[in-house]
Design a protein around this motif. Structure first.
Motif, PDB file in Angstrom:
ATOM      1  N   UNK A 178       0.813  -1.225   0.000  1.00 31.61           N
ATOM      2  CA  UNK A 178       0.000   0.000   0.000  1.00 31.61           C
ATOM      3  C   UNK A 178       0.844   1.272   0.000  1.00 31.61           C
ATOM      4  N   UNK A 179       2.024   1.208   0.653  1.00 31.26           N
ATOM      5  CA  UNK A 179       2.899   2.385   0.716  1.00 31.26           C
ATOM      6  C   UNK A 179       3.374   2.804  -0.678  1.00 31.26           C
ATOM      7  N   UNK A 180       3.726   1.845  -1.527  1.00 33.18           N
ATOM      8  CA  UNK A 180       4.278   2.141  -2.850  1.00 33.18           C
ATOM      9  C   UNK A 180       3.243   1.937  -3.971  1.00 33.18           C
ATOM     10  N   UNK A 181       1.948   1.914  -3.609  1.00 26.39           N
ATOM     11  CA  UNK A 181       0.919   1.621  -4.616  1.00 26.39           C
ATOM     12  C   UNK A 181       0.895   2.669  -5.737  1.00 26.39           C
ATOM     13  N   UNK A 182       1.040   3.942  -5.372  1.00 28.66           N
ATOM     14  CA  UNK A 182       1.021   4.996  -6.408  1.00 28.66           C
ATOM     15  C   UNK A 182       2.198   4.820  -7.359  1.00 28.66           C
ATOM     16  N   UNK A 183       3.373   4.556  -6.783  1.00 30.43           N
ATOM     17  CA  UNK A 183       4.547   4.338  -7.622  1.00 30.43           C
ATOM     18  C   UNK A 183       4.389   3.122  -8.515  1.00 30.43           C
ATOM     19  N   UNK A 184       3.761   2.060  -7.991  1.00 31.18           N
ATOM     20  CA  UNK A 184       3.534   0.872  -8.807  1.00 31.18           C
ATOM     21  C   UNK A 184       2.642   1.163  -9.998  1.00 31.18           C
ATOM     22  N   UNK A 185       1.573   1.954  -9.765  1.00 28.70           N
ATOM     23  CA  UNK A 185       0.681   2.340 -10.863  1.00 28.70           C
ATOM     24  C   UNK A 185       1.432   3.156 -11.915  1.00 28.70           C
ATOM     25  N   UNK A 186       2.239   4.108 -11.446  1.00 27.34           N
ATOM     26  CA  UNK A 186       2.989   4.957 -12.379  1.00 27.34           C
ATOM     27  C   UNK A 186       3.982   4.125 -13.186  1.00 27.34           C
ATOM     28  N   UNK A 187       4.709   3.252 -12.499  1.00 26.67           N
ATOM     29  CA  UNK A 187       5.727   2.435 -13.163  1.00 26.67           C
ATOM     30  C   UNK A 187       5.092   1.538 -14.230  1.00 26.67           C
ATOM     31  N   UNK A 188       4.018   0.859 -13.877  1.00 28.37           N
ATOM     32  CA  UNK A 188       3.370  -0.078 -14.804  1.00 28.37           C
ATOM     33  C   UNK A 188       2.755   0.658 -15.995  1.00 28.37           C
ATOM     34  N   UNK A 189       2.091   1.789 -15.732  1.00 23.00           N
ATOM     35  CA  UNK A 189       1.448   2.543 -16.811  1.00 23.00           C
ATOM     36  C   UNK A 189       2.484   3.149 -17.752  1.00 23.00           C
ATOM     37  N   UNK A 190       3.551   3.725 -17.180  1.00 20.56           N
ATOM     38  CA  UNK A 190       4.607   4.300 -18.029  1.00 20.56           C
ATOM     39  C   UNK A 190       5.296   3.202 -18.841  1.00 20.56           C
ATOM     40  N   UNK A 191       5.440   2.011 -18.248  1.00 21.83           N
ATOM     41  CA  UNK A 191       6.029   0.892 -18.983  1.00 21.83           C
ATOM     42  C   UNK A 191       5.168   0.487 -20.162  1.00 21.83           C
ATOM     43  N   UNK A 192       3.848   0.475 -19.965  1.00 24.99           N
ATOM     44  CA  UNK A 192       2.932   0.172 -21.079  1.00 24.99           C
ATOM     45  C   UNK A 192       3.127   1.165 -22.221  1.00 24.99           C
ATOM     46  N   UNK A 193       3.268   2.437 -21.853  1.00 29.31           N
ATOM     47  CA  UNK A 193       3.446   3.470 -22.886  1.00 29.31           C
ATOM     48  C   UNK A 193       4.773   3.278 -23.618  1.00 29.31           C
ATOM     49  N   UNK A 194       5.834   2.915 -22.888  1.00 22.98           N
ATOM     50  CA  UNK A 194       7.124   2.701 -23.548  1.00 22.98           C
ATOM     51  C   UNK A 194       7.084   1.501 -24.484  1.00 22.98           C
ATOM     52  N   UNK A 195       6.249   0.525 -24.151  1.00 17.82           N
ATOM     53  CA  UNK A 195       6.114  -0.643 -25.031  1.00 17.82           C
ATOM     54  C   UNK A 195       5.172  -0.380 -26.205  1.00 17.82           C
ATOM     55  N   UNK A 196       4.542   0.805 -26.210  1.00 20.87           N
ATOM     56  CA  UNK A 196       3.590   1.185 -27.262  1.00 20.87           C
ATOM     57  C   UNK A 196       2.405   0.230 -27.309  1.00 20.87           C
ATOM     58  N   UNK A 197       1.982  -0.199 -26.126  1.00 16.97           N
ATOM     59  CA  UNK A 197       0.823  -1.080 -26.030  1.00 16.97           C
ATOM     60  C   UNK A 197      -0.439  -0.255 -25.865  1.00 16.97           C
ATOM     61  N   UNK A 198      -1.585  -0.753 -26.367  1.00 21.68           N
ATOM     62  CA  UNK A 198      -2.849  -0.032 -26.173  1.00 21.68           C
ATOM     63  C   UNK A 198      -3.129   0.194 -24.689  1.00 21.68           C
ATOM     64  N   UNK A 199      -3.669   1.345 -24.290  1.00 24.45           N
ATOM     65  CA  UNK A 199      -4.167   2.443 -25.148  1.00 24.45           C
ATOM     66  C   UNK A 199      -3.117   3.466 -25.519  1.00 24.45           C
ATOM     67  N   UNK A 200      -1.821   3.106 -25.444  1.00 27.18           N
ATOM     68  CA  UNK A 200      -0.744   4.047 -25.760  1.00 27.18           C
ATOM     69  C   UNK A 200      -0.029   3.639 -27.054  1.00 27.18           C
ATOM     70  N   UNK A 201      -0.765   3.161 -28.044  1.00 25.46           N
ATOM     71  CA  UNK A 201      -0.139   2.622 -29.250  1.00 25.46           C
ATOM     72  C   UNK A 201      -0.193   3.601 -30.423  1.00 25.46           C
ATOM     73  N   UNK A 202      -0.131   4.901 -30.149  1.00 32.28           N
ATOM     74  CA  UNK A 202      -0.140   5.890 -31.231  1.00 32.28           C
ATOM     75  C   UNK A 202       1.018   5.734 -32.213  1.00 32.28           C
ATOM     76  N   UNK A 203       2.250   5.346 -31.775  1.00 34.42           N
ATOM     77  CA  UNK A 203       3.323   5.171 -32.765  1.00 34.42           C
ATOM     78  C   UNK A 203       3.022   4.061 -33.769  1.00 34.42           C
ATOM     79  N   UNK A 204       2.170   3.102 -33.407  1.00 31.24           N
ATOM     80  CA  UNK A 204       1.806   2.028 -34.337  1.00 31.24           C
ATOM     81  C   UNK A 204       0.565   2.425 -35.122  1.00 31.24           C
ATOM     82  N   UNK A 205      -0.516   2.726 -34.400  1.00 33.36           N
ATOM     83  CA  UNK A 205      -1.742   3.293 -34.984  1.00 33.36           C
ATOM     84  C   UNK A 205      -2.066   2.722 -36.361  1.00 33.36           C
ATOM     85  N   UNK A 206      -2.398   1.437 -36.416  1.00 31.67           N
ATOM     86  CA  UNK A 206      -2.601   0.788 -37.711  1.00 31.67           C
ATOM     87  C   UNK A 206      -3.719   1.409 -38.537  1.00 31.67           C
TER      88      UNK A 206
END
Length: 315
Positions: A178-206
């Protein structure tokens, strides 16, 4: 050491395929897709084999105006960094890690950033305006989301008093979740964006720029880019499990703790698949605003909260 490197290579070549097959099945159930459920018979078990045969049959084409050497090298640059990261992620106690690195957090974040260079090289070398646009979007996305990911990782390092991944695992307590929950959310979400996975897949955008930096790729080279995407999911989920969910810590004896690491990793991989099916793609301006006005302030808040509690505990 050689055996550990071979084990990491086997994991890199098999676990991403398991995640890919799981994505086929989960998407088929959630979206009512019939095809992936019938290939080969029971529950479409041969879908992944059929995909592999399909990629192997396609002709390997290099565009006439492309920078041939960079174009051919890009898929390997996108995939290999994830092998190096897998080597340093601790899976279980008693030295169950390929190679322990003292500055583990900084090492994995730096090496994961290299993987994005593969997309940049592909976009630039393809001699295609849509590929170049996808590559530029990749660069902008990396610059925006690398900072919140680093700040979230720094918060865990501050809590443990070390930047070593094995050191963080050794100092883990359950109340950290619970102490690091905010950081965990930020880390996981930013990682999704770096992987260009939906909903952050604008660089692919087929539907807009025809698969972005990978527009001109065919056959096995395109399959390597897909493999690197699933390898990235494996690495991101394993890192999140180790840094924010306690890794191998669980009710089982410590000698079987690696099972908990795997379970947590694949549970997070399911979340990645679920997000692809559930959330619509953001616009480019929404993506940038979410990073600079959403994730970075949250990461700074987590860093301040960690510092305050560390000082309070030490006194």
């Amino acid at each position: 050491m050689l055996l550990r490197c071979l084990a990491a290579l086997v994991v890199l070549l098999t676990f991403p395929l398991i995640i890919g097959q799981t994505e086929h099945k989960v998407m088929a159930h959630m979206q009512g897709r019939l095809g992936p459920m019938y290939a080969g018979g029971f529950h479409g078990w041969a879908q992944l084999v059929a995909d592999g045969v399909k990629f192997a049959q396609k002709e390997d084409i290099v565009p006439a105006g492309a920078d041939r050497r960079v174009f051919q090298l890009a898929p390997a640059v996108a995939l290999l960094p994830y092998l190096l990261v897998l080597l340093v992620i601790p899976v279980g106690p008693n030295g169950f890690v390929g190679q322990a690195v003292d500055a583990g957090i900084f090492f994995v974040l730096a090496v994961m950033g290299i993987g994005v260079l593969g997309s940049l090289m592909a976009g630039w070398a393809s001699a295609n305006k849509f590929s170049l646009l996808g590559g530029l979007r990749t660069a902008a996305q990396l610059m925006s989301y690398e900072l919140p990911m680093l700040l979230a990782g720094a918060s865990v390092a501050m809590a443990a008093g070390t930047v070593s991944l094995t050191g963080i695992m050794a100092g883990f307590h359950w109340w950290w979740i619970p102490w690091q929950a905010i950081g965990g959310f930020v880390f996981f979400t930013a990682g999704l964006a770096e992987l260009q996975r939906p909903p952050f897949d604008m660089p692919v955008a087929d539907s807009e720029i025809i698969f972005g930096a990978y527009t001109e790729y065919t056959g096995l080279r395109f399959a390597l880019f897909l493999l690197s995407e699933f390898a990235g999911i494996l690495v991101l989920c394993a890192l999140t499990a180790v840094l924010f969910l306690g890794g191998w810590h669980g009710p089982l004896p410590h000698s079987l703790g690696w099972l908990w690491t795997l379970l947590k990793t694949f549970a997070l991989a399911f979340v990645v698949i679920w997000a692809r099916v559930t959330f619509p793609r953001l616009r480019e301006d929404q993506l940038m605003r979410f990073a600079w006005t959403g994730l970075i302030p949250l990461a700074l808040l987590q860093l301040a909260l960690t510092g305050i509690i560390k000082v309070a505990i030490s006194q």
